[in-house]
Design a protein around this motif. Structure first.
Motif, PDB file in Angstrom:
ATOM      1  N   SER A 193      -4.794 -24.811  -7.147  1.00  0.00           N
ATOM      2  CA  SER A 193      -3.842 -24.279  -6.318  1.00  0.00           C
ATOM      3  C   SER A 193      -3.447 -22.842  -5.729  1.00  0.00           C
ATOM      4  N   VAL A 194      -3.478 -22.517  -7.357  1.00  0.00           N
ATOM      5  CA  VAL A 194      -2.990 -21.188  -7.642  1.00  0.00           C
ATOM      6  C   VAL A 194      -4.557 -20.441  -7.196  1.00  0.00           C
ATOM      7  N   LEU A 195      -5.644 -20.642  -7.308  1.00  0.00           N
ATOM      8  CA  LEU A 195      -6.375 -19.814  -7.010  1.00  0.00           C
ATOM      9  C   LEU A 195      -6.693 -19.995  -5.306  1.00  0.00           C
ATOM     10  N   ALA A 196      -6.501 -21.602  -4.693  1.00  0.00           N
ATOM     11  CA  ALA A 196      -6.929 -21.868  -3.317  1.00  0.00           C
ATOM     12  C   ALA A 196      -5.946 -20.583  -2.296  1.00  0.00           C
ATOM     13  N   ALA A 197      -4.456 -20.717  -3.255  1.00  0.00           N
ATOM     14  CA  ALA A 197      -3.575 -19.434  -2.727  1.00  0.00           C
ATOM     15  C   ALA A 197      -3.334 -18.289  -2.049  1.00  0.00           C
ATOM     16  N   SER A 198      -4.995 -17.684  -3.963  1.00  0.00           N
ATOM     17  CA  SER A 198      -4.748 -16.341  -3.697  1.00  0.00           C
ATOM     18  C   SER A 198      -5.713 -16.022  -2.922  1.00  0.00           C
ATOM     19  N   LEU A 199      -6.838 -16.697  -2.775  1.00  0.00           N
ATOM     20  CA  LEU A 199      -7.787 -16.753  -1.933  1.00  0.00           C
ATOM     21  C   LEU A 199      -7.631 -16.242  -0.618  1.00  0.00           C
ATOM     22  N   ALA A 200      -6.884 -17.737  -0.012  1.00  0.00           N
ATOM     23  CA  ALA A 200      -5.778 -17.491   1.591  1.00  0.00           C
ATOM     24  C   ALA A 200      -5.305 -16.693   1.566  1.00  0.00           C
ATOM     25  N   ALA A 201      -4.105 -15.729   0.665  1.00  0.00           N
ATOM     26  CA  ALA A 201      -4.041 -14.596   0.691  1.00  0.00           C
ATOM     27  C   ALA A 201      -5.171 -13.625   0.796  1.00  0.00           C
ATOM     28  N   SER A 202      -5.701 -13.335  -0.425  1.00  0.00           N
ATOM     29  CA  SER A 202      -6.716 -12.397  -0.004  1.00  0.00           C
ATOM     30  C   SER A 202      -7.284 -11.995   1.664  1.00  0.00           C
ATOM     31  N   LYS A 203      -8.358 -12.967   2.046  1.00  0.00           N
ATOM     32  CA  LYS A 203      -8.559 -13.935   3.182  1.00  0.00           C
ATOM     33  C   LYS A 203      -7.471 -12.947   3.892  1.00  0.00           C
ATOM     34  N   THR A 204      -6.067 -13.385   3.984  1.00  0.00           N
ATOM     35  CA  THR A 204      -4.988 -12.605   5.053  1.00  0.00           C
ATOM     36  C   THR A 204      -4.910 -11.165   5.144  1.00  0.00           C
ATOM     37  N   LYS A 205      -5.233 -11.167   3.698  1.00  0.00           N
ATOM     38  CA  LYS A 205      -5.183  -9.002   3.558  1.00  0.00           C
ATOM     39  C   LYS A 205      -6.737  -8.730   4.653  1.00  0.00           C
ATOM     40  N   GLN A 206      -7.733  -9.140   4.162  1.00  0.00           N
ATOM     41  CA  GLN A 206      -8.733  -8.638   4.188  1.00  0.00           C
ATOM     42  C   GLN A 206      -8.933  -8.876   5.720  1.00  0.00           C
ATOM     43  N   SER A 207      -8.144  -9.980   6.612  1.00  0.00           N
ATOM     44  CA  SER A 207      -8.583  -9.847   7.811  1.00  0.00           C
ATOM     45  C   SER A 207      -7.324  -9.344   8.841  1.00  0.00           C
ATOM     46  N   ASP A 208      -6.323  -8.428   7.963  1.00  0.00           N
ATOM     47  CA  ASP A 208      -5.436  -7.658   9.105  1.00  0.00           C
ATOM     48  C   ASP A 208      -6.210  -6.173   8.015  1.00  0.00           C
ATOM     49  N   PHE A 209      -6.569  -6.006   7.111  1.00  0.00           N
ATOM     50  CA  PHE A 209      -7.829  -4.463   6.464  1.00  0.00           C
ATOM     51  C   PHE A 209      -8.831  -4.122   8.421  1.00  0.00           C
ATOM     52  N   ASP A 210      -9.588  -6.215   8.309  1.00  0.00           N
ATOM     53  CA  ASP A 210     -10.974  -5.680   9.544  1.00  0.00           C
ATOM     54  C   ASP A 210     -10.480  -5.168  10.502  1.00  0.00           C
ATOM     55  N   ARG A 211      -8.505  -5.389  11.504  1.00  0.00           N
ATOM     56  CA  ARG A 211      -8.393  -4.467  12.262  1.00  0.00           C
ATOM     57  C   ARG A 211      -8.501  -3.370  12.816  1.00  0.00           C
ATOM     58  N   TYR A 212      -8.420  -2.198  11.585  1.00  0.00           N
ATOM     59  CA  TYR A 212      -8.167  -0.735  11.761  1.00  0.00           C
ATOM     60  C   TYR A 212     -10.153  -0.486  11.342  1.00  0.00           C
ATOM     61  N   GLU A 213      -9.923   0.712  11.517  1.00  0.00           N
ATOM     62  CA  GLU A 213     -11.383   1.718  11.461  1.00  0.00           C
ATOM     63  C   GLU A 213     -11.113   2.497  12.035  1.00  0.00           C
ATOM     64  N   LEU A 214     -11.804   3.214  10.437  1.00  0.00           N
ATOM     65  CA  LEU A 214     -11.931   4.770   9.878  1.00  0.00           C
ATOM     66  C   LEU A 214     -12.139   5.868  11.149  1.00  0.00           C
ATOM     67  N   TRP A 215     -11.157   7.050  11.505  1.00  0.00           N
ATOM     68  CA  TRP A 215     -10.924   7.501  12.461  1.00  0.00           C
ATOM     69  C   TRP A 215     -11.260   9.371  11.718  1.00  0.00           C
ATOM     70  N   ASN A 216     -11.905  10.370  12.121  1.00  0.00           N
ATOM     71  CA  ASN A 216     -11.740  11.192  12.069  1.00  0.00           C
ATOM     72  C   ASN A 216     -10.933  11.735  12.884  1.00  0.00           C
ATOM     73  N   THR A 217      -9.615  12.794  12.958  1.00  0.00           N
ATOM     74  CA  THR A 217      -8.538  13.882  13.387  1.00  0.00           C
ATOM     75  C   THR A 217      -9.606  14.364  14.295  1.00  0.00           C
ATOM     76  N   PRO A 218      -9.729  14.969  14.915  1.00  0.00           N
ATOM     77  CA  PRO A 218      -9.223  16.558  15.143  1.00  0.00           C
ATOM     78  C   PRO A 218      -9.292  17.487  14.192  1.00  0.00           C
ATOM     79  N   ALA A 219      -8.411  17.821  12.752  1.00  0.00           N
ATOM     80  CA  ALA A 219      -8.659  18.717  12.697  1.00  0.00           C
ATOM     81  C   ALA A 219      -9.364  17.813  10.742  1.00  0.00           C
ATOM     82  N   GLY A 220     -10.069  17.043  11.306  1.00  0.00           N
ATOM     83  CA  GLY A 220     -10.963  16.473  10.129  1.00  0.00           C
ATOM     84  C   GLY A 220     -10.650  15.600   9.227  1.00  0.00           C
ATOM     85  N   SER A 221      -9.399  15.500   9.587  1.00  0.00           N
ATOM     86  CA  SER A 221      -8.517  14.542   8.556  1.00  0.00           C
ATOM     87  C   SER A 221      -8.956  13.067   8.778  1.00  0.00           C
TER      88      SER A 221
END
Length: 163
Positions: free
Chosen positions: A73-101
């Motif tokens: 059960s702990v592993l299942a909860a951990s996996l669910a939290a990991s999937k949630t975090k990953q799906s949140d991170f998947d909403r972002y894209e790497l962006w190169n600012t005009p200044a190069g950052s």
């Protein structure tokens, strides 16, 4: 919460131990059946001893199964939290600012009602979500890395020495 492979190994070992206990309980049960066929020849204390061993093994299996269920059960909860975090991170894209950052920004259409914001790539690599604060110069709220969004209007100003 990230899944620790040691937790998975522990759960597998526990499952193996449960299997071993179940096998011993089955062997004891077979012994009791054989004893019961010749009950007149076997003293009662030996039958009681075999039955007690079986009860102890069954109790051991029940404890091991309860522990295994809890760990899974702990592993299942951990996996669910990991999937949630990953799906949140998947909403972002790497962006190169005009200044190069390089920084992460929300992909178009993934704002979920949030204001425009940026995430630190260093923290994201460490599976943390740290917001960048500021205007032209943004500072990470987690690791304090500085990012420049727009190029300086007067680059020669950097080379000036103040006495």
């Amino acid at each position: 919460m990230d899944i620790e492979f040691q937790s998975i190994r522990d759960a597998i070992e526990l499952a193996e131990d449960t299997g071993t206990s179940a096998k011993r309980a089955t062997e004891t049960l077979v012994e009791i059946k054989q004893l019961s066929k010749t009950v007149e020849e076997i003293p009662a204390p030996e039958i009681k001893l075999a039955a007690s061993e079986l009860l102890a093994q069954v109790a051991s299996i029940q404890v091991a199964n309860a522990t295994l269920i809890r760990r899974l059960s702990v592993l299942a909860a951990s996996l669910a939290a990991s999937k949630t975090k990953q799906s949140d991170f998947d909403r972002y894209e790497l962006w190169n600012t005009p200044a190069g950052s390089l920084m992460y920004r929300l992909k178009e259409g993934h704002d979920m009602g949030e204001p425009e914001h940026f995430i630190c790539p260093n923290c994201m690599a460490n599976k943390r979500k740290s917001f960048l604060q500021g205007n032209n110069t943004k500072i990470c709220s987690g690791c304090e890395t500085v990012f420049t969004v727009e190029p300086l209007k007067h680059p020669s100003a950097i080379n000036r020495v103040v006495n």
